[in-house]
Write a protein that holds these residues in place. Structure first.
Motif, PDB file in Angstrom:
ATOM      1  N   TYR A 175       0.857  -0.734   0.587  1.00  0.00           N
ATOM      2  CA  TYR A 175       0.099  -0.043   0.092  1.00  0.00           C
ATOM      3  C   TYR A 175       0.821   1.599  -0.535  1.00  0.00           C
ATOM      4  O   TYR A 175       0.492   2.239  -0.451  1.00  0.00           O
ATOM      5  N   ARG A 176       1.995   1.411   0.886  1.00  0.00           N
ATOM      6  CA  ARG A 176       2.719   2.051   1.058  1.00  0.00           C
ATOM      7  C   ARG A 176       3.082   2.622  -0.476  1.00  0.00           C
ATOM      8  O   ARG A 176       3.923   3.648  -0.496  1.00  0.00           O
TER       9      ARG A 176
ATOM     10  N   LYS B  17      -8.200  10.130  -2.333  1.00  0.00           N
ATOM     11  CA  LYS B  17      -8.676  10.253  -0.859  1.00  0.00           C
ATOM     12  C   LYS B  17      -8.288   9.146  -0.482  1.00  0.00           C
ATOM     13  O   LYS B  17      -8.409   7.970  -1.385  1.00  0.00           O
ATOM     14  N   TRP B  18      -8.088   8.497   1.112  1.00  0.00           N
ATOM     15  CA  TRP B  18      -8.223   7.510   1.428  1.00  0.00           C
ATOM     16  C   TRP B  18      -8.867   6.573   1.025  1.00  0.00           C
ATOM     17  O   TRP B  18      -8.271   5.991   0.843  1.00  0.00           O
TER      18      TRP B  18
ATOM     19  N   LYS C 269      -8.603   4.846  -2.534  1.00  0.00           N
ATOM     20  CA  LYS C 269      -7.705   4.496  -2.863  1.00  0.00           C
ATOM     21  C   LYS C 269      -7.333   3.220  -1.996  1.00  0.00           C
ATOM     22  O   LYS C 269      -6.668   1.935  -2.226  1.00  0.00           O
ATOM     23  N   GLY C 270      -7.968   3.106  -0.787  1.00  0.00           N
ATOM     24  CA  GLY C 270      -8.284   1.809  -0.539  1.00  0.00           C
ATOM     25  C   GLY C 270      -8.909   0.882  -0.438  1.00  0.00           C
ATOM     26  O   GLY C 270      -9.167  -0.961  -0.925  1.00  0.00           O
TER      27      GLY C 270
ATOM     28  N   ALA D 121      -5.899   2.075   4.851  1.00  0.00           N
ATOM     29  CA  ALA D 121      -6.280   3.160   3.788  1.00  0.00           C
ATOM     30  C   ALA D 121      -6.024   4.134   4.747  1.00  0.00           C
ATOM     31  O   ALA D 121      -5.448   5.317   5.330  1.00  0.00           O
ATOM     32  N   TYR D 122      -6.582   3.504   6.200  1.00  0.00           N
ATOM     33  CA  TYR D 122      -7.266   4.524   7.241  1.00  0.00           C
ATOM     34  C   TYR D 122      -6.052   5.022   7.834  1.00  0.00           C
ATOM     35  O   TYR D 122      -5.945   5.911   8.356  1.00  0.00           O
TER      36      TYR D 122
ATOM     37  N   HIS E  27      -2.934   4.457   7.500  1.00  0.00           N
ATOM     38  CA  HIS E  27      -1.646   5.024   6.587  1.00  0.00           C
ATOM     39  C   HIS E  27      -2.619   6.634   5.443  1.00  0.00           C
ATOM     40  O   HIS E  27      -1.866   6.878   4.111  1.00  0.00           O
ATOM     41  N   ARG E  28      -3.683   6.949   6.138  1.00  0.00           N
ATOM     42  CA  ARG E  28      -4.300   7.966   5.024  1.00  0.00           C
ATOM     43  C   ARG E  28      -3.705   9.724   4.947  1.00  0.00           C
ATOM     44  O   ARG E  28      -3.694  10.265   4.446  1.00  0.00           O
ATOM     45  N   ASN E  29      -2.656  10.147   6.158  1.00  0.00           N
ATOM     46  CA  ASN E  29      -2.139  10.964   6.445  1.00  0.00           C
ATOM     47  C   ASN E  29      -0.595  10.631   6.048  1.00  0.00           C
ATOM     48  O   ASN E  29       0.503  11.776   6.554  1.00  0.00           O
TER      49      ASN E  29
END
Length: 134
Positions: free
Chosen positions: A66-67, A74-75, A78-79, A128-129, A131-133
């Motif tokens: 994911y990274r 948006k997260w 993307k997730g 994704a949640y 890693h959202r920031n």
């Protein structure tokens, strides 16, 4: 490191819980008649170390990958895309490959792969949640 650990640990739980619920309440009632005599009986049980290892490796791949998944979105979007992509590769393609070299019928295997993708979808959203920031 905190996001990595949380997304791996909770992602592993989500992946397992969603997959188990799908198996119990959707896949078994829907597909067991199509696999008549081809899948192990309930009393034979599951090979839990192998099953859990597979879900752990899948979740680990999802967190690491994911990274590196470049998508300008948006997260949540993307997730969702990441979960569907990984699920499509792991389950849909994997189930069809298994059907191709085994005696398993392709249509129920395809249906099973599509339904199993819901677990990676949920896992992708959770990852994704966390890693959202980033």
């Amino acid at each position: 490191m905190k996001q990595f650990s949380l997304s791996l640990g909770l992602g592993f739980l989500v992946n397992n819980i969603v997959a188990t619920m799908l198996a119990m309440f959707v896949l078994n009632p829907l597909l067991n008649p199509m696999f008549e005599g081809m899948i192990r009986k309930q009393e034979e049980g599951l090979e839990m170390p192998s099953l859990l290892s597979g879900y752990f490796l899948l979740t680990l791949f999802m967190v690491i990958g994911y990274r590196h998944f470049s998508l300008d979105a948006k997260w949540l979007k993307k997730g969702i895309i990441w979960g569907l992509l990984v699920g499509g590769i792991a389950f849909i393609a994997g189930h069809l490959i298994v059907a191709g070299w085994s005696s398993m019928p392709p249509l129920p295997m395809l249906i099973s792969g599509v339904i199993d993708t819901v677990a990676t979808l949920a896992t992708g959203i959770l990852i994704a949640y966390f890693h959202r920031n980033e």
